[in-house]
Design a protein around this motif. Structure first.
Motif, PDB file in Angstrom:
ATOM      1  N   SER A 188     -13.030  10.116   1.763  1.00  0.00           N
ATOM      2  CA  SER A 188     -14.194   9.853   0.919  1.00  0.00           C
ATOM      3  C   SER A 188     -15.239   9.013   1.643  1.00  0.00           C
ATOM      4  O   SER A 188     -16.438   9.210   1.460  1.00  0.00           O
ATOM      5  CB  SER A 188     -13.749   9.160  -0.371  1.00  0.00           C
ATOM      6  N   SER A 189     -14.785   8.096   2.504  1.00  0.00           N
ATOM      7  CA  SER A 189     -15.731   7.252   3.238  1.00  0.00           C
ATOM      8  C   SER A 189     -16.544   8.080   4.230  1.00  0.00           C
ATOM      9  O   SER A 189     -17.775   7.947   4.315  1.00  0.00           O
ATOM     10  CB  SER A 189     -14.977   6.144   3.978  1.00  0.00           C
ATOM     11  N   LEU A 190     -15.862   8.940   4.976  1.00  0.00           N
ATOM     12  CA  LEU A 190     -16.572   9.792   5.933  1.00  0.00           C
ATOM     13  C   LEU A 190     -17.451  10.814   5.217  1.00  0.00           C
ATOM     14  O   LEU A 190     -18.513  11.199   5.725  1.00  0.00           O
ATOM     15  CB  LEU A 190     -15.579  10.504   6.837  1.00  0.00           C
ATOM     16  N   VAL A 242       0.818  -1.209   0.000  1.00  0.00           N
ATOM     17  CA  VAL A 242       0.000   0.000   0.000  1.00  0.00           C
ATOM     18  C   VAL A 242       0.852   1.260   0.000  1.00  0.00           C
ATOM     19  O   VAL A 242       0.591   2.204  -0.763  1.00  0.00           O
ATOM     20  CB  VAL A 242      -0.949   0.000   1.216  1.00  0.00           C
ATOM     21  N   TYR A 243       1.881   1.294   0.830  1.00  0.00           N
ATOM     22  CA  TYR A 243       2.608   2.540   1.034  1.00  0.00           C
ATOM     23  C   TYR A 243       3.919   2.630   0.259  1.00  0.00           C
ATOM     24  O   TYR A 243       4.513   3.704   0.180  1.00  0.00           O
ATOM     25  CB  TYR A 243       2.869   2.747   2.525  1.00  0.00           C
ATOM     26  N   PRO A 278      -7.734   2.076   5.285  1.00  0.00           N
ATOM     27  CA  PRO A 278      -8.642   2.512   6.360  1.00  0.00           C
ATOM     28  C   PRO A 278     -10.102   2.150   6.105  1.00  0.00           C
ATOM     29  O   PRO A 278     -10.857   1.912   7.047  1.00  0.00           O
ATOM     30  CB  PRO A 278      -8.444   4.032   6.382  1.00  0.00           C
ATOM     31  N   GLY A 279     -10.482   2.112   4.819  1.00  0.00           N
ATOM     32  CA  GLY A 279     -11.874   1.793   4.497  1.00  0.00           C
ATOM     33  C   GLY A 279     -12.293   0.429   4.987  1.00  0.00           C
ATOM     34  O   GLY A 279     -13.462   0.219   5.351  1.00  0.00           O
ATOM     35  N   TYR A 280     -11.362  -0.536   5.005  1.00  0.00           N
ATOM     36  CA  TYR A 280     -11.682  -1.866   5.507  1.00  0.00           C
ATOM     37  C   TYR A 280     -12.116  -1.808   6.970  1.00  0.00           C
ATOM     38  O   TYR A 280     -13.089  -2.451   7.383  1.00  0.00           O
ATOM     39  CB  TYR A 280     -10.471  -2.789   5.375  1.00  0.00           C
ATOM     40  N   SER A 293     -25.204  -2.317   1.525  1.00  0.00           N
ATOM     41  CA  SER A 293     -24.673  -1.300   0.611  1.00  0.00           C
ATOM     42  C   SER A 293     -24.044  -0.146   1.386  1.00  0.00           C
ATOM     43  O   SER A 293     -22.950   0.328   1.053  1.00  0.00           O
ATOM     44  CB  SER A 293     -25.801  -0.786  -0.288  1.00  0.00           C
ATOM     45  N   TYR A 294     -24.722   0.318   2.424  1.00  0.00           N
ATOM     46  CA  TYR A 294     -24.220   1.411   3.256  1.00  0.00           C
ATOM     47  C   TYR A 294     -22.928   1.016   3.959  1.00  0.00           C
ATOM     48  O   TYR A 294     -21.972   1.802   4.022  1.00  0.00           O
ATOM     49  CB  TYR A 294     -25.312   1.761   4.277  1.00  0.00           C
ATOM     50  N   THR A 295     -22.870  -0.210   4.462  1.00  0.00           N
ATOM     51  CA  THR A 295     -21.719  -0.652   5.256  1.00  0.00           C
ATOM     52  C   THR A 295     -20.467  -0.822   4.420  1.00  0.00           C
ATOM     53  O   THR A 295     -19.358  -0.509   4.875  1.00  0.00           O
ATOM     54  CB  THR A 295     -22.058  -1.975   5.970  1.00  0.00           C
ATOM     55  N   VAL A 296     -20.608  -1.321   3.194  1.00  0.00           N
ATOM     56  CA  VAL A 296     -19.417  -1.677   2.412  1.00  0.00           C
ATOM     57  C   VAL A 296     -18.906  -0.548   1.528  1.00  0.00           C
ATOM     58  O   VAL A 296     -17.915  -0.738   0.811  1.00  0.00           O
ATOM     59  CB  VAL A 296     -19.687  -2.928   1.539  1.00  0.00           C
ATOM     60  N   VAL A 297     -19.529   0.624   1.568  1.00  0.00           N
ATOM     61  CA  VAL A 297     -19.025   1.748   0.767  1.00  0.00           C
ATOM     62  C   VAL A 297     -17.554   2.052   1.082  1.00  0.00           C
ATOM     63  O   VAL A 297     -16.735   2.211   0.163  1.00  0.00           O
ATOM     64  CB  VAL A 297     -19.907   2.999   0.966  1.00  0.00           C
ATOM     65  N   PRO A 298     -17.133   2.157   2.367  1.00  0.00           N
ATOM     66  CA  PRO A 298     -15.701   2.386   2.637  1.00  0.00           C
ATOM     67  C   PRO A 298     -14.815   1.272   2.118  1.00  0.00           C
ATOM     68  O   PRO A 298     -13.651   1.516   1.772  1.00  0.00           O
ATOM     69  CB  PRO A 298     -15.644   2.465   4.175  1.00  0.00           C
ATOM     70  N   PHE A 299     -15.322   0.034   2.061  1.00  0.00           N
ATOM     71  CA  PHE A 299     -14.551  -1.092   1.526  1.00  0.00           C
ATOM     72  C   PHE A 299     -14.210  -0.851   0.060  1.00  0.00           C
ATOM     73  O   PHE A 299     -13.163  -1.290  -0.418  1.00  0.00           O
ATOM     74  CB  PHE A 299     -15.364  -2.375   1.677  1.00  0.00           C
TER      75      PHE A 299
END
Length: 408
Positions: free
Chosen positions: A352-354, A29-30, A289-291, A339-345
């Protein structure tokens, strides 16, 4: 596995393999392109991590624990001798599942290699009889492989057709949010996630078909005598799309990973197994972080869904019509919640998730917290313990009565 004591070997393997996987994910990732998957070498490592940890726990169960300490499922999976190096490498690196899995238990893999997996589990459902006994013949996976390949083709076509028309990140576009009524935003989010899922359907079904084509995945016979090839299947598409509970959705999505989480974490965790399982799932998936936002939200949704099912569902079981209404409502609620829960995934980044959750005013989070507070529910382990205590008291009372009767 070879040098550590059997008492703690499974813990060492768990920490080392998961820690090494996380280190590699941090590097990807980094060090490499963030979010671009330009060097996604961790996919096969995720599967191997599942296999190594599962193997360690199964060896611990089979060679250290007593028979009475194991559940029926653990007894079936328990390994009674240390595998050789060849067996170990074959299990972890066999060509059918090295790229995309799915993971499987060591005993099921050994049964496939030795050919004992083709023995029917239920003799009355065997595919033939000879001299009063079931004829042992190797079933053909051809029909199942063809069906799964067709499913792959349809899934891929749907995904390629709709993924660009219904991107998930449009849900956080300022113009879209300001110009679209909220109920249409809900509908769009559901359709966007519906268009995204066929990507996973394609990958997991294709991996399952590869294993079946090699002869792995036989799971006994149906009542009509036809063979079943779903031993290591990773999803049930219709059960996913028509799920009426959050738990049912998760149970039919990435099935082998769910089983791994259940066997190495949920069944063995002594402190809040639900939260521990979601946290392990987040760690295993990676370091985006989205996970973590997704799986932390999943804890709240799971607890709220459990409360609703425990407190409200019994009132709808009085008639079929009431049950049908309940199923429709819970289906719609489940699809929106997922659908709402997995958007950050999908979005991966925190900002963007927040931003998405703020555009929805964190409505599902608040609803779940209020639901858990208003409709408390006992944990399954606590319910089981109370039932066992009641049963023990009942048995003790019966014994006392029997002794009094004998004395009389």
């Amino acid at each position: 596995m070879v040098f550590a004591s059997l008492e703690h070997m499974h813990k060492y393997c768990f920490v080392v393999t998961l820690g090494y996987l996380i280190l590699c994910q941090i590097t990807r990732v980094y060090v490499f392109d963030y979010g671009m998957y330009s060097a996604d070498f961790t996919g096969p490592m995720m599967v191997i991590t599942q296999k190594i940890t599962s193997l360690a726990f199964e060896i611990h169960d089979g060679m250290y624990k007593k028979e009475g300490q194991l559940t029926p499922g653990q007894k079936y999976l328990a390994i009674r001798r240390m595998p050789s190096l060849l067996e170990y490498l074959s299990y972890n690196c066999n060509f059918m599942g090295i790229l995309a899995g799915p993971t499987c238990s060591y005993n099921d893999y050994v049964a496939f290699i030795e050919g004992t997996c083709y023995q029917p589990r239920h003799q009355e459902n065997a595919n033939g009889r000879e001299n009063g006994k079931c004829k042992q013949s190797e079933p053909s996976p051809k029909n199942d492989v063809i069906f799964k390949l067709c499913t792959c083709g349809v899934s891929l076509a749907i995904y390629l057709s709709l993924c660009k028309l219904l991107p998930v990140d449009r849900s956080i576009d300022d113009d879209f949010v300001s110009a679209t009524p909220f109920y249409l935003q809900v509908v769009y989010l559901y359709l966007a996630m519906l268009a995204l899922r066929p990507k996973y359907y394609f990958v997991w079904t294709f991996a399952d078909a590869i294993n079946n084509a090699a002869g792995f995945g036989f799971n006994g016979y149906n009542k009509d005598g036809s063979p079943r090839w779903d031993l290591i299947s990773n999803l049930r598409i219709l059960d996913i799309e028509f799920s009426t509970s959050f738990k049912s959705f998760l149970d039919n999505w990435n099935i082998q990973t769910s089983l791994w989480l259940k066997r190495v974490c949920y069944e063995r965790s002594t402190i809040n197994p639900t939260a521990a399982t979601f946290l392990l799932s987040a760690l295993w998936h990676g370091v985006y972080p989205g996970y973590y936002l997704t799986f932390l939200s999943g804890i709240a949704v799971t607890m709220a869904a459990r409360s609703v099912r425990h407190n409200i569902r019994p009132y709808f079981l009085a008639s079929d019509s009431h049950k049908c209404v309940y199923d429709v409502i819970t289906w719609a609620s489940t699809q929106i919640a997922v659908s709402y829960t997995v958007v950050p995934f999908v979005l991966l980044a925190v900002g963007s998730s927040l931003k998405f959750y703020r555009s929805w005013y964190f409505c599902l989070h608040i609803t779940c917290i209020l639901t858990v507070m208003v409709l408390p529910v006992k944990s399954r382990r606590r319910q089981t313990k109370e039932q066992q205590d009641k049963q023990s008291e009942h048995n003790s009372t019966d014994n006392n009565c029997n002794q009094k009767d004998k004395a009389t």
